[in-house]
Write a protein that holds these residues in place. Structure first.
Motif, mmCIF file in Angstrom:
data_model
loop_
_atom_site.group_PDB
_atom_site.id
_atom_site.type_symbol
_atom_site.label_atom_id
_atom_site.label_comp_id
_atom_site.label_asym_id
_atom_site.label_seq_id
_atom_site.Cartn_x
_atom_site.Cartn_y
_atom_site.Cartn_z
ATOM 1 N N ILE A 104 -4.058 -41.706 15.949
ATOM 2 C CA ILE A 104 -3.317 -41.058 14.866
ATOM 3 C C ILE A 104 -4.119 -39.911 14.272
ATOM 4 C CG2 ILE A 104 -2.476 -41.419 12.509
ATOM 5 C CD1 ILE A 104 -1.474 -44.152 13.444
ATOM 6 N N THR A 105 -5.420 -40.101 14.078
ATOM 7 C CA THR A 105 -6.217 -39.014 13.510
ATOM 8 C C THR A 105 -6.332 -37.839 14.483
ATOM 9 O OG1 THR A 105 -8.235 -40.177 14.182
ATOM 10 C CG2 THR A 105 -7.554 -40.390 11.886
ATOM 11 N N GLN A 106 -6.378 -38.127 15.781
ATOM 12 C CA GLN A 106 -6.392 -37.038 16.756
ATOM 13 C C GLN A 106 -5.074 -36.271 16.712
ATOM 14 O OE1 GLN A 106 -7.384 -39.162 20.360
ATOM 15 N NE2 GLN A 106 -9.572 -38.760 20.121
ATOM 16 N N LYS A 107 -3.967 -37.009 16.578
ATOM 17 C CA LYS A 107 -2.659 -36.354 16.480
ATOM 18 C C LYS A 107 -2.574 -35.529 15.200
ATOM 19 C CE LYS A 107 2.265 -37.029 16.468
ATOM 20 N NZ LYS A 107 3.359 -37.873 16.092
ATOM 21 N N LEU A 108 -3.092 -36.078 14.089
ATOM 22 C CA LEU A 108 -3.098 -35.328 12.836
ATOM 23 C C LEU A 108 -3.921 -34.052 12.962
ATOM 24 C CD1 LEU A 108 -3.454 -38.077 10.104
ATOM 25 C CD2 LEU A 108 -1.521 -36.561 10.457
ATOM 26 N N ASP A 109 -5.061 -34.141 13.639
ATOM 27 C CA ASP A 109 -5.903 -32.976 13.838
ATOM 28 C C ASP A 109 -5.136 -31.902 14.620
ATOM 29 O OD1 ASP A 109 -8.422 -31.528 13.794
ATOM 30 O OD2 ASP A 109 -8.566 -32.007 15.932
ATOM 31 N N TYR A 110 -4.426 -32.336 15.650
ATOM 32 C CA TYR A 110 -3.635 -31.403 16.461
ATOM 33 C C TYR A 110 -2.530 -30.771 15.612
ATOM 34 C CZ TYR A 110 -0.392 -29.754 20.033
ATOM 35 O OH TYR A 110 0.456 -28.983 20.788
ATOM 36 N N GLU A 111 -1.821 -31.602 14.835
ATOM 37 C CA GLU A 111 -0.730 -31.099 13.998
ATOM 38 C C GLU A 111 -1.236 -30.145 12.922
ATOM 39 O OE1 GLU A 111 2.524 -31.458 14.447
ATOM 40 O OE2 GLU A 111 2.170 -32.680 16.228
ATOM 41 N N LEU A 112 -2.370 -30.499 12.295
ATOM 42 C CA LEU A 112 -2.941 -29.614 11.276
ATOM 43 C C LEU A 112 -3.367 -28.279 11.884
ATOM 44 C CD1 LEU A 112 -5.001 -32.164 9.169
ATOM 45 C CD2 LEU A 112 -2.967 -30.916 8.435
ATOM 46 N N ASN A 113 -3.860 -28.296 13.107
ATOM 47 C CA ASN A 113 -4.212 -27.056 13.793
ATOM 48 C C ASN A 113 -2.970 -26.199 14.020
ATOM 49 O OD1 ASN A 113 -6.071 -25.279 15.128
ATOM 50 N ND2 ASN A 113 -5.132 -25.933 17.045
ATOM 51 N N LYS A 114 -1.867 -26.831 14.430
ATOM 52 C CA LYS A 114 -0.609 -26.095 14.636
ATOM 53 C C LYS A 114 -0.133 -25.476 13.332
ATOM 54 C CE LYS A 114 2.698 -28.248 16.694
ATOM 55 N NZ LYS A 114 3.624 -29.172 17.340
ATOM 56 N N ILE A 115 -0.266 -26.237 12.245
ATOM 57 C CA ILE A 115 0.141 -25.719 10.941
ATOM 58 C C ILE A 115 -0.696 -24.501 10.583
ATOM 59 C CG2 ILE A 115 0.143 -26.231 8.460
ATOM 60 C CD1 ILE A 115 0.875 -29.145 9.268
ATOM 61 N N GLY A 116 -1.999 -24.578 10.836
ATOM 62 C CA GLY A 116 -2.877 -23.447 10.562
ATOM 63 C C GLY A 116 -2.486 -22.215 11.360
ATOM 64 N N VAL A 117 -2.097 -22.403 12.627
ATOM 65 C CA VAL A 117 -1.655 -21.286 13.462
ATOM 66 C C VAL A 117 -0.402 -20.659 12.861
ATOM 67 C CG1 VAL A 117 -0.707 -20.691 15.732
ATOM 68 C CG2 VAL A 117 -2.732 -22.139 15.572
ATOM 69 N N ASN A 118 0.556 -21.513 12.439
ATOM 70 C CA ASN A 118 1.782 -20.998 11.830
ATOM 71 C C ASN A 118 1.483 -20.205 10.558
ATOM 72 O OD1 ASN A 118 3.409 -22.105 13.785
ATOM 73 N ND2 ASN A 118 3.943 -23.907 12.606
ATOM 74 N N LEU A 119 0.599 -20.736 9.722
ATOM 75 C CA LEU A 119 0.252 -20.029 8.491
ATOM 76 C C LEU A 119 -0.415 -18.687 8.788
ATOM 77 C CD1 LEU A 119 -1.036 -22.945 6.254
ATOM 78 C CD2 LEU A 119 1.040 -21.618 5.942
ATOM 79 N N ASN A 120 -1.258 -18.655 9.807
ATOM 80 C CA ASN A 120 -1.892 -17.394 10.185
ATOM 81 C C ASN A 120 -0.861 -16.381 10.663
ATOM 82 O OD1 ASN A 120 -4.515 -18.102 9.533
ATOM 83 N ND2 ASN A 120 -4.975 -18.875 11.575
ATOM 84 N N GLN A 121 0.144 -16.834 11.408
ATOM 85 C CA GLN A 121 1.191 -15.920 11.878
ATOM 86 C C GLN A 121 1.978 -15.341 10.707
ATOM 87 O OE1 GLN A 121 3.414 -18.391 14.564
ATOM 88 N NE2 GLN A 121 2.015 -18.047 16.284
ATOM 89 N N VAL A 122 2.303 -16.209 9.751
ATOM 90 C CA VAL A 122 3.053 -15.741 8.585
ATOM 91 C C VAL A 122 2.209 -14.754 7.773
ATOM 92 C CG1 VAL A 122 4.061 -16.460 6.385
ATOM 93 C CG2 VAL A 122 4.528 -17.770 8.448
ATOM 94 N N SER A 123 0.946 -15.085 7.535
ATOM 95 C CA SER A 123 0.105 -14.192 6.741
ATOM 96 C C SER A 123 -0.118 -12.860 7.453
ATOM 97 C CB SER A 123 -1.229 -14.847 6.404
ATOM 98 O OG SER A 123 -1.968 -15.098 7.560
#
Length: 127
Positions: free
Chosen positions: A65-84
């Motif tokens: 679960i923590t590995q999946k969370l790490d992956y999901e949080l990374n995806k969120i960071g990528v999305n935020l970078n694209q928006v910014s």
């Protein structure tokens, strides 16, 4: 008759600490939960004696679960970078529906991550 206490073991000195009524109740509850007979012995153990460590073993489920969370949080960071990046490349940029959807997805994923982490934190430190 009780044996005499050695001079090195006599508890003659005191320290006064002020706290709220709630803090004292929490401290008393914690000392009882950890098996101390008195609040004084609990405080001495926590303040003076060698620090106690707890070993927490993570289950395979927790690791996955923590590995999946790490992956999901990374995806969120990528999305935020694209928006910014889009916001910073245009002097006047209006949010599109796609941007709003990205923000909603990010918020949803962050709430899911927090809920899962809170569940495991509650298992480690019960209320």
């Amino acid at each position: 008759m009780r044996p005499k206490t050695a001079n090195d073991d006599k508890l003659g000195e005191g320290v006064r600490v002020r706290m709220t009524e709630l803090e004292k109740k929490l401290l008393l509850r914690r000392s009882k939960n950890e098996g101390y007979l008195t609040l004084s012995s609990f405080c001495r153990a926590k303040l003076v004696r060698k620090r106690e460590t707890k070993k927490i073993e993570a289950s395979k489920d927790f690791v996955q679960i923590t590995q999946k969370l790490d992956y999901e949080l990374n995806k969120i960071g990528v999305n935020l970078n694209q928006v910014s990046k889009r916001l910073n490349t245009h002097t006047v940029y209006q949010f599109s529906n796609a941007d709003r959807e990205v923000f909603k997805e990010v918020l949803f994923e962050l709430k899911n991550c927090f809920a899962i982490l809170q569940k495991y934190l509650d298992k480690i430190e019960p209320k």
